[in-house]
Write a protein that holds these residues in place. Sequence first.
Motif, PDB file in Angstrom:
ATOM      1  N   GLU A 141       0.574-100.575  58.788  1.00 18.88           N
ATOM      2  CA  GLU A 141       0.979-101.043  57.459  1.00 18.88           C
ATOM      3  C   GLU A 141       0.459-102.456  57.160  1.00 18.88           C
ATOM      4  OE1 GLU A 141       4.512-101.987  60.216  1.00 18.88           O
ATOM      5  OE2 GLU A 141       2.939-100.461  59.994  1.00 18.88           O
ATOM      6  N   SER A 199       2.435-109.231  64.319  1.00 19.75           N
ATOM      7  CA  SER A 199       1.766-107.956  64.008  1.00 19.75           C
ATOM      8  C   SER A 199       1.068-107.334  65.200  1.00 19.75           C
ATOM      9  CB  SER A 199       0.756-108.165  62.872  1.00 19.75           C
ATOM     10  OG  SER A 199       1.396-108.667  61.726  1.00 19.75           O
ATOM     11  N   TYR A 255      -4.713-102.807  62.729  1.00 18.91           N
ATOM     12  CA  TYR A 255      -3.777-103.165  63.794  1.00 18.91           C
ATOM     13  C   TYR A 255      -3.450-101.941  64.640  1.00 18.91           C
ATOM     14  CZ  TYR A 255      -3.243-107.627  61.468  1.00 18.91           C
ATOM     15  OH  TYR A 255      -3.489-108.855  60.928  1.00 18.91           O
ATOM     16  N   ARG A 302       0.889-109.547  53.918  1.00 19.99           N
ATOM     17  CA  ARG A 302      -0.178-108.823  54.591  1.00 19.99           C
ATOM     18  C   ARG A 302      -1.476-109.630  54.584  1.00 19.99           C
ATOM     19  NH1 ARG A 302      -0.623-104.130  51.852  1.00 19.99           N
ATOM     20  NH2 ARG A 302       0.790-102.927  53.165  1.00 19.99           N
ATOM     21  N   ASP A 312      -0.712-101.054  66.461  1.00 25.13           N
ATOM     22  CA  ASP A 312       0.593-100.397  66.325  1.00 25.13           C
ATOM     23  C   ASP A 312       1.268-100.644  64.989  1.00 25.13           C
ATOM     24  OD1 ASP A 312       0.501 -99.467  69.033  1.00 25.13           O
ATOM     25  OD2 ASP A 312       1.031-101.502  69.685  1.00 25.13           O
ATOM     26  N   ARG A 313       0.632-101.393  64.085  1.00 23.22           N
ATOM     27  CA  ARG A 313       1.246-101.729  62.798  1.00 23.22           C
ATOM     28  C   ARG A 313       0.240-101.468  61.686  1.00 23.22           C
ATOM     29  NH1 ARG A 313       5.539-105.337  63.468  1.00 23.22           N
ATOM     30  NH2 ARG A 313       5.957-104.870  61.264  1.00 23.22           N
TER      31      ARG A 313
END
Length: 387
Positions: A256, A218, A251, A293, A253-254
Amino acid sequence: MPCQRSVSLRQMPPVLSIVAALLCAHGYVAADALDTVQLRAAMRLVHDDNLFARAENQNPVSDWLARVEAGVRLDKQWSRQRVLLDAGLVDYRYRDFDNNDFTAIPYQAAWQWGIGNDLSGEFSLERDESPDLTDPAFSASTVNVKKRDTQRASVQWQMLSSWALLGSLDRNKVSYSALTASPDETVRAAELALRYLSGKGSFIELSQREGEGEEQLSGDFKERQTRLSAEWVVSDKLKSSLGWGHLSRSYQDRSEFDYSGATWQAGLRWQVSGKLDLSLSADQTIESQLAFRSRTVRNWSFDPRWQISHRVSARAGYLYSSAAYERALPGLGKRDDRTRVGTLGMDWQLTDPLKLSAEWQHEKRSSSYPGLDYIRQRYWLGMALAF
């Protein structure tokens, strides 16, 4: 298929074979809490009837484990300075599934310091290694070792008689030697707290923690946690604790994978009599997961202890744990697990340096996902020397 073999002293590393032999002899030099240097050695034989925590239709297997430990502890204090060093060697040897054999080298090192009456702090290093053979993603083809490394520097300033300011910097790294559902991650954080103390040892504390780190797959993230906690000394025999907080992780760059939620903790310890001690605790934590997640874990535990005589004590425990996974997998929906663990144990201080122990544990997990239910029983016999 794993190699079939029996556990014997001849198959252990030479140093650990000597330690195991020492455990079979009686000694009369006991360790004392005030000793500068303390040596220890221990051996435990464990039987596990479901080594990899598999469902009944997934071919659960049993095995014997020989766990041998040797270690040394240094504890030296002068004035307001104190140095603690603890290093050990823990060898895990399985009778049948010997591909999971490994030797851990855990250690702790700390320098507790003080300047005057109002300023104190600590520098510490710690490493812990342990086998984790029950993760659903673990293939069981080679040992999965969970390793945790922690470095921490903390300081406390007693500003007034009832007020203290606390600060800390720390780095925590958790890694697994095999693929698991929990990711490898490193977190670096700074924390600042304000604490109010009463004359009886009770306190209330407000803290703010800011961190950043890297997680497997991640990437980079930032983490923030606000916490309000308190401890209340009701009497010499009754103590309680309570805490509530909010944790969020985002996060870089992530997005989601971002998650947040409430964390809390409550505990009660009651010295019912000179022989009976009861502990109750409950907590909620949030943990990262690769496929889901995150998951929210709630634990409730009850731990009574009974001092039967001067040298014999009995203990019991019951843990109920629930885990709610945030992200639903396609076709399976949300995952929820319920785990119950019951424990019975006894300790016998045979002589001052020699202690014998026995424990039985029953564990059962129920999951909303197919193939993740299991029942597991373990029992072990052990002896330990301290001198």
